[in-house]
Design a protein around this motif. Structure first.
Motif, PDB file in Angstrom:
ATOM      1  N   SER A  40       0.767  -1.342  -0.173  1.00  0.00           N
ATOM      2  CA  SER A  40      -0.114  -0.012  -0.243  1.00  0.00           C
ATOM      3  C   SER A  40       0.733   1.452  -0.067  1.00  0.00           C
ATOM      4  O   SER A  40       0.454   2.350  -0.593  1.00  0.00           O
ATOM      5  CB  SER A  40      -1.110   0.013   1.199  1.00  0.00           C
ATOM      6  OG  SER A  40      -0.177  -0.072   2.448  1.00  0.00           O
ATOM      7  N   ASP A  41       1.884   0.930   0.817  1.00  0.00           N
ATOM      8  CA  ASP A  41       2.718   2.678   0.641  1.00  0.00           C
ATOM      9  C   ASP A  41       4.321   2.204   0.814  1.00  0.00           C
ATOM     10  O   ASP A  41       5.121   2.996   1.112  1.00  0.00           O
ATOM     11  CB  ASP A  41       2.418   3.324   2.188  1.00  0.00           C
ATOM     12  CG  ASP A  41       2.659   2.734   3.245  1.00  0.00           C
ATOM     13  OD1 ASP A  41       3.114   1.686   3.526  1.00  0.00           O
ATOM     14  OD2 ASP A  41       2.459   3.408   4.353  1.00  0.00           O
ATOM     15  N   VAL A  64      -3.807   1.568  -4.156  1.00  0.00           N
ATOM     16  CA  VAL A  64      -5.054   0.803  -3.715  1.00  0.00           C
ATOM     17  C   VAL A  64      -4.752  -0.609  -4.370  1.00  0.00           C
ATOM     18  O   VAL A  64      -4.421  -0.753  -5.295  1.00  0.00           O
ATOM     19  CB  VAL A  64      -6.220   1.306  -4.629  1.00  0.00           C
ATOM     20  CG1 VAL A  64      -7.839   0.443  -4.536  1.00  0.00           C
ATOM     21  CG2 VAL A  64      -6.673   2.736  -4.216  1.00  0.00           C
ATOM     22  N   ILE A  65      -5.086  -1.529  -3.447  1.00  0.00           N
ATOM     23  CA  ILE A  65      -4.974  -3.051  -3.633  1.00  0.00           C
ATOM     24  C   ILE A  65      -6.184  -3.372  -4.367  1.00  0.00           C
ATOM     25  O   ILE A  65      -7.221  -3.616  -3.817  1.00  0.00           O
ATOM     26  CB  ILE A  65      -4.527  -3.867  -2.204  1.00  0.00           C
ATOM     27  CG1 ILE A  65      -3.378  -3.083  -1.431  1.00  0.00           C
ATOM     28  CG2 ILE A  65      -4.139  -5.244  -2.613  1.00  0.00           C
ATOM     29  CD1 ILE A  65      -2.162  -2.766  -2.167  1.00  0.00           C
ATOM     30  N   ALA A  96      -0.091  -4.295  -6.332  1.00  0.00           N
ATOM     31  CA  ALA A  96      -1.361  -3.785  -6.222  1.00  0.00           C
ATOM     32  C   ALA A  96      -2.303  -3.936  -7.029  1.00  0.00           C
ATOM     33  O   ALA A  96      -3.459  -4.643  -6.639  1.00  0.00           O
ATOM     34  CB  ALA A  96      -1.224  -2.207  -5.986  1.00  0.00           C
ATOM     35  N   LYS A  97      -1.924  -4.031  -8.435  1.00  0.00           N
ATOM     36  CA  LYS A  97      -3.040  -4.475  -9.435  1.00  0.00           C
ATOM     37  C   LYS A  97      -3.285  -5.923  -9.391  1.00  0.00           C
ATOM     38  O   LYS A  97      -4.520  -6.279  -9.871  1.00  0.00           O
ATOM     39  CB  LYS A  97      -2.439  -3.954 -10.783  1.00  0.00           C
ATOM     40  CG  LYS A  97      -2.389  -2.509 -11.216  1.00  0.00           C
ATOM     41  CD  LYS A  97      -1.607  -2.257 -12.468  1.00  0.00           C
ATOM     42  CE  LYS A  97      -1.106  -0.880 -12.406  1.00  0.00           C
ATOM     43  NZ  LYS A  97      -0.151  -0.671 -13.679  1.00  0.00           N
ATOM     44  N   SER A  98      -2.406  -6.774  -9.100  1.00  0.00           N
ATOM     45  CA  SER A  98      -2.399  -8.114  -8.866  1.00  0.00           C
ATOM     46  C   SER A  98      -3.189  -8.620  -7.761  1.00  0.00           C
ATOM     47  O   SER A  98      -3.540  -9.756  -7.341  1.00  0.00           O
ATOM     48  CB  SER A  98      -1.330  -9.004  -9.282  1.00  0.00           C
ATOM     49  OG  SER A  98      -0.813  -8.700 -10.495  1.00  0.00           O
ATOM     50  N   GLY A  99      -3.537  -7.673  -6.811  1.00  0.00           N
ATOM     51  CA  GLY A  99      -4.156  -8.292  -5.329  1.00  0.00           C
ATOM     52  C   GLY A  99      -3.301  -8.587  -4.354  1.00  0.00           C
ATOM     53  O   GLY A  99      -3.629  -8.987  -3.345  1.00  0.00           O
ATOM     54  N   ILE A 100      -1.915  -7.981  -4.443  1.00  0.00           N
ATOM     55  CA  ILE A 100      -1.034  -8.463  -3.596  1.00  0.00           C
ATOM     56  C   ILE A 100      -1.033  -7.449  -2.587  1.00  0.00           C
ATOM     57  O   ILE A 100      -0.720  -6.147  -2.693  1.00  0.00           O
ATOM     58  CB  ILE A 100       0.417  -8.694  -4.116  1.00  0.00           C
ATOM     59  CG1 ILE A 100       0.416  -9.914  -5.147  1.00  0.00           C
ATOM     60  CG2 ILE A 100       1.433  -9.044  -2.938  1.00  0.00           C
ATOM     61  CD1 ILE A 100      -0.122 -11.249  -4.752  1.00  0.00           C
ATOM     62  N   GLN A 117      -4.988  -9.507   0.198  1.00  0.00           N
ATOM     63  CA  GLN A 117      -5.740  -9.079   1.258  1.00  0.00           C
ATOM     64  C   GLN A 117      -6.370  -9.932   2.503  1.00  0.00           C
ATOM     65  O   GLN A 117      -6.611  -9.387   3.583  1.00  0.00           O
ATOM     66  CB  GLN A 117      -6.598  -7.935   0.902  1.00  0.00           C
ATOM     67  CG  GLN A 117      -5.788  -6.879   0.308  1.00  0.00           C
ATOM     68  CD  GLN A 117      -6.804  -5.735  -0.167  1.00  0.00           C
ATOM     69  OE1 GLN A 117      -7.128  -4.762   0.652  1.00  0.00           O
ATOM     70  NE2 GLN A 117      -7.275  -5.752  -1.427  1.00  0.00           N
ATOM     71  N   SER A 118      -6.959 -11.046   1.972  1.00  0.00           N
ATOM     72  CA  SER A 118      -7.439 -11.946   2.990  1.00  0.00           C
ATOM     73  C   SER A 118      -6.569 -12.866   3.864  1.00  0.00           C
ATOM     74  O   SER A 118      -6.587 -13.748   4.557  1.00  0.00           O
ATOM     75  CB  SER A 118      -8.570 -12.911   2.233  1.00  0.00           C
ATOM     76  OG  SER A 118      -7.712 -13.850   1.483  1.00  0.00           O
TER      77      SER A 118
END
Length: 129
Positions: A40-41, A64-65, A96-100, A117-118
């Motif tokens: 995220s940062d 943004v993830i 982030a684009k891939s949801g990591i 994120q889970s």
């Protein structure tokens, strides 16, 4: 105990994925046991003995993830990054684009595990020693 400045100095020698194992070996000598980097940062939490912990500052404005994980695309982006195809920020933006959401490096097990994120493990890599 170690400092973020020591770690940053060691990390400044890393120009591509090829130098990553030497970096890991160097920060191990400082007493780093593990670290957790947040996409995220870009900040990292470093952990040592006796619950010692220190954190780096954020490196960029928040990303943004993605809610849905694209493990296949992430694997391609990771390989490209490890071969020197992207800088750190671009790699994080790709994550982030891939949801990591983050990765955790365990210096005792010599593993790097990427999570969504889970909290689900998306990819585990063995770090060459």
């Amino acid at each position: 105990m170690f400092t973020v400045q020591q770690i940053d100095e060691a990390h400044s020698k890393v120009k591509s994925g090829a130098e990553f194992p030497a970096y890991i070996q160097e920060i191990k000598t400082f007493g780093v046991k593990s670290f957790e980097t947040f996409v995220s940062d870009g900040h990292t939490d470093y952990h040592g003995d006796q619950d010692y912990r220190t954190s780096s500052d954020p490196l960029y404005a928040p990303l943004v993830i993605a809610q849905h994980t694209n493990a296949e695309q992430f694997s391609k982006d990771l390989k490209n990054h490890q071969q020197g195809g992207t800088d750190f920020f671009t790699f994080c933006a790709d994550c982030a684009k891939s949801g990591i959401e983050k990765w955790i490096v365990d210096l005792d097990k010599m593993t790097c595990i990427y999570y969504d994120q889970s909290g689900q493990e998306i990819l585990t890599e063995q770090i060459p020693s």
